[in-house]
Design an enzyme around this catalytic site. Structure first.
Site, PDB file in Angstrom:
ATOM      1  N   ASP A 100      -2.339  12.048   2.904  1.00 20.05           N
ATOM      2  CA  ASP A 100      -2.380  11.490   1.278  1.00 20.05           C
ATOM      3  C   ASP A 100      -3.647  11.268   1.059  1.00 20.05           C
ATOM      4  O   ASP A 100      -4.040  10.026   1.196  1.00 20.05           O
ATOM      5  CB  ASP A 100      -1.322  10.306   1.280  1.00 20.05           C
ATOM      6  CG  ASP A 100      -1.193   9.958  -0.175  1.00 20.05           C
ATOM      7  OD1 ASP A 100       0.012   9.092  -0.486  1.00 20.05           O
ATOM      8  OD2 ASP A 100      -2.128  10.197  -1.064  1.00 20.05           O
ATOM      9  N   GLU A 193      -2.569  -1.814   4.061  1.00 18.87           N
ATOM     10  CA  GLU A 193      -1.904  -0.685   3.190  1.00 18.87           C
ATOM     11  C   GLU A 193      -0.408  -0.959   3.451  1.00 18.87           C
ATOM     12  O   GLU A 193       0.135  -0.409   4.428  1.00 18.87           O
ATOM     13  CB  GLU A 193      -2.287   0.638   3.508  1.00 18.87           C
ATOM     14  CG  GLU A 193      -1.846   1.779   2.444  1.00 18.87           C
ATOM     15  CD  GLU A 193      -0.443   2.151   2.650  1.00 18.87           C
ATOM     16  OE1 GLU A 193       0.641   1.485   2.386  1.00 18.87           O
ATOM     17  OE2 GLU A 193      -0.091   3.273   3.148  1.00 18.87           O
ATOM     18  N   GLU A 202      10.584  -2.004   2.925  1.00 14.88           N
ATOM     19  CA  GLU A 202      10.046  -2.469   4.102  1.00 14.88           C
ATOM     20  C   GLU A 202       9.882  -3.959   4.400  1.00 14.88           C
ATOM     21  O   GLU A 202       9.820  -4.685   5.192  1.00 14.88           O
ATOM     22  CB  GLU A 202       8.977  -1.566   4.740  1.00 14.88           C
ATOM     23  CG  GLU A 202       9.204  -0.274   4.924  1.00 14.88           C
ATOM     24  CD  GLU A 202       7.754   0.543   5.043  1.00 14.88           C
ATOM     25  OE1 GLU A 202       7.669   1.541   4.798  1.00 14.88           O
ATOM     26  OE2 GLU A 202       6.969  -0.106   5.678  1.00 14.88           O
ATOM     27  N   HIS A 351       2.153  10.417  -1.330  1.00 11.87           N
ATOM     28  CA  HIS A 351       3.205  10.653  -0.398  1.00 11.87           C
ATOM     29  C   HIS A 351       4.357   9.785  -0.951  1.00 11.87           C
ATOM     30  O   HIS A 351       5.598  10.059  -0.453  1.00 11.87           O
ATOM     31  CB  HIS A 351       2.894  10.451   0.962  1.00 11.87           C
ATOM     32  CG  HIS A 351       2.905   8.910   1.452  1.00 11.87           C
ATOM     33  ND1 HIS A 351       1.753   8.347   1.141  1.00 11.87           N
ATOM     34  CD2 HIS A 351       3.726   8.191   2.041  1.00 11.87           C
ATOM     35  CE1 HIS A 351       1.973   7.149   1.636  1.00 11.87           C
ATOM     36  NE2 HIS A 351       3.132   6.984   2.172  1.00 11.87           N
TER      37      HIS A 351
HETATM   38  N1  J7C Z   1       4.779   1.407   3.733  1.00 12.13           N
HETATM   39  C1  J7C Z   1       3.572   1.361   4.612  1.00 12.13           C
HETATM   40  N2  J7C Z   1       2.388   1.189   4.178  1.00 12.13           N
HETATM   41  N3  J7C Z   1       3.644   0.950   5.914  1.00 12.13           N
HETATM   42  C2  J7C Z   1       2.649   0.953   6.717  1.00 12.13           C
HETATM   43  C3  J7C Z   1       3.369   0.133   7.785  1.00 12.13           C
HETATM   44  C4  J7C Z   1       2.121   0.008   9.124  1.00 12.13           C
HETATM   45  O1  J7C Z   1       1.843  -1.438   9.452  1.00 12.13           O
HETATM   46  C5  J7C Z   1       2.352  -1.735  10.689  1.00 12.13           C
HETATM   47  N4  J7C Z   1       3.005  -3.046  10.471  1.00 12.13           N
HETATM   48  C6  J7C Z   1       4.036  -3.388   9.591  1.00 12.13           C
HETATM   49  N5  J7C Z   1       4.303  -4.746   9.810  1.00 12.13           N
HETATM   50  C7  J7C Z   1       3.574  -5.212  10.714  1.00 12.13           C
HETATM   51  C8  J7C Z   1       3.203  -6.484  11.313  1.00 12.13           C
HETATM   52  N6  J7C Z   1       4.105  -7.820  10.889  1.00 12.13           N
HETATM   53  N7  J7C Z   1       2.387  -6.896  12.193  1.00 12.13           N
HETATM   54  C9  J7C Z   1       1.552  -5.532  12.528  1.00 12.13           C
HETATM   55  N8  J7C Z   1       1.893  -4.304  12.307  1.00 12.13           N
HETATM   56  C10 J7C Z   1       2.706  -4.172  11.187  1.00 12.13           C
HETATM   57  C11 J7C Z   1       3.415  -0.512  10.912  1.00 12.13           C
HETATM   58  O2  J7C Z   1       3.619  -0.539  12.292  1.00 12.13           O
HETATM   59  C12 J7C Z   1       2.848   0.612  10.337  1.00 12.13           C
HETATM   60  O3  J7C Z   1       1.712   1.338  11.090  1.00 12.13           O
END
Ligand code: J7C
Length: 415
Positions: A100, A193, A202, A351
């Protein structure tokens, strides 16, 4: 155990158990905690019941109650972390995000336009995935340190990517949930992000707020700094004919009795991957929710409500509402211009695309008609990454009860 008490003085009280904490936000509401046993005296409506807890009375949301005490969803299950982080442990979603360009390029521009002020600073990249933002920081600016935090197993590769790109002296990768990690120090900039469909899905935003409160220095910068959800009443002829119109007379046969079932099956959830065209908009799109990432609180996320009052600008068919989001990155320099990532139809496609909420029954509208009402983003009290979005609106300005329509759309299940 049901004790009978009705209008004739017999108690029709029912026992229910809280499935999650409810922090009442209205004066006549009753707050309670997960596991509390409440006595429900009256099911005033489908959504709100009149209940009693330890001699206090008030309205409680029925979605926060269940009849039996056992199998209340445990906290760790409520986040579905295994499924969630499992999905980010494969390359599929990272390929989608990195492919993206509008999304990724904005983050690169944010670093490029703030090199002087990033010099010597400490940065936290939360949910770094493959580490792209951390690598931008280390290669395009001169921060003192970048802490790249990633909970999924992709972090094992991120460490190698950092080394292979000569950034090992600046970027340190931490594998784990940010809530469970201890960083070497507080940071000047928290970049992430985190945006999901409809911005909130999420609810990674909760992790961002926890990280802000734990690790961002006083006066530190949040990137994104602001986040807005935008709404527009729209036409969606293709979606309507594909899902409901189809049953009118397939192969010359009358299948129209299936149309109510089709509405229920296809329109009770939003269409995540919708691509609205500018000409589908019946009104000027409007931001209905704006979140300030420096002041937003986790408790605010339980229920976010926006008002809207659209003026129809062209004759057409009101098939539903389309929603998308935009985020702003304030410059580190005092009057530096903000950069914007907009996932709407008037910007380069991303995306995320847009999210379409279909009405069960389309409405013909004319220029000058008004479509006014509210939209509520109600976080699921049990499944903490999901939400229900409820619209209430009336058309043409008549505020009589029968003209008020409402639509609840459940966002759940990972895409
Ligand atoms: N909608 C999105 N931009 N999702 C991206 C989420 C990214 O952050 C990571 N992630 C989400 N929550 C967490 C958290 N609490 N701690 C570390 N990584 C995280 C997840 O594994 C993915 O790689």
């Amino acid at each position: 155990m049901l004790q009978e008490r009705g209008d004739n003085g017999v108690d029709t009280t029912e026992e229910f158990f809280g499935v999650a904490d409810f922090s009442a936000y209205g004066s006549n509401q009753l707050r309670f905690s997960v596991g509390d046993k409440l006595l429900v005296h009256k099911r005033t409506s489908s959504d709100w019941w009149w209940a009693e807890l330890r001699e206090s009375f008030g309205y409680v949301p029925s979605s926060y109650l269940q009849a039996e005490a056992e199998n209340v969803v445990q906290e760790e299950d409520a986040w579905q972390d295994e499924e969630y982080f499992g999905s980010y442990g494969t390359l599929k979603l990272h390929l989608e995000m990195l492919s993206d360009k509008p999304r990724t390029e904005v983050y690169r521009q944010v670093i490029l336009t703030n090199p002087a002020t990033l010099k010597g600073k400490v940065v936290l990249d939360l949910g770094c995935g493959t580490g792209i933002i951390s690598l931008f920081c280390a290669s395009l600016a001169e921060p003192a340190a970048v802490y790249a935090v990633e909970a999924s197993t992709v972090a094992e590769y991120t460490t190698k990517l950092v080394k292979d790109n000569g950034c090992g002296d600046v970027v340190t990768v931490f594998q784990g949930r940010v809530e469970e990690l201890t960083l070497p120090e507080k940071v000047d900039v928290l970049v992430s992000e985190w945006m999901g469909n409809c911005l909130l899905f999420e609810y990674m935003v909760e992790s961002v707020l926890h990280a802000r409160d734990c690790w961002l220095k006083e006066g530190g910068m949040m990137w994104p700094s602001l986040a807005s959800i935008t709404l527009v009443p729209c036409e969606a002829f293709h979606n309507f004919s594909e899902k409901v119109g189809f049953w009118e007379n397939p192969y010359g046969l009358d299948f129209s009795c299936l149309q109510p079932l089709a509405r229920k099956e296809f329109f009770s959830k939003p269409k995540f991957n919708h691509e609205i065209q500018p000409q589908d908009c019946l009104c000027t799109p409007t931001d209905v929710i704006t979140l300030n990432m420096h002041t937003l609180q986790v408790s605010d996320l339980e229920r976010l409500q926006g008002e809207f009052s659209f003026k129809v600008e062209k004759a057409g068919t009101f098939h539903g509402f389309t929603a998308w989001f935009s985020v702003q990155f304030h410059g580190l320099e005092r009057d530096a211009a903000a950069l914007i990532l907009d996932s709407g139809p008037h910007s380069a496609p991303t995306h995320w695309k847009q999210t379409l909420f279909m009405l069960d029954t389309p409405v013909t509208v004319h220029p000058g008609d008004s479509i006014s009402g509210t939209v509520v983003f109600h976080r699921n009290p049990v499944w903490r990454r999901h939400l229900t979005i409820t619209f209430q609106w009336c058309i043409g300005g008549s505020s009589t009860e029968d003209s008020i329509q409402s639509k609840a759309s459940i966002l759940n299940g990972f895409i």
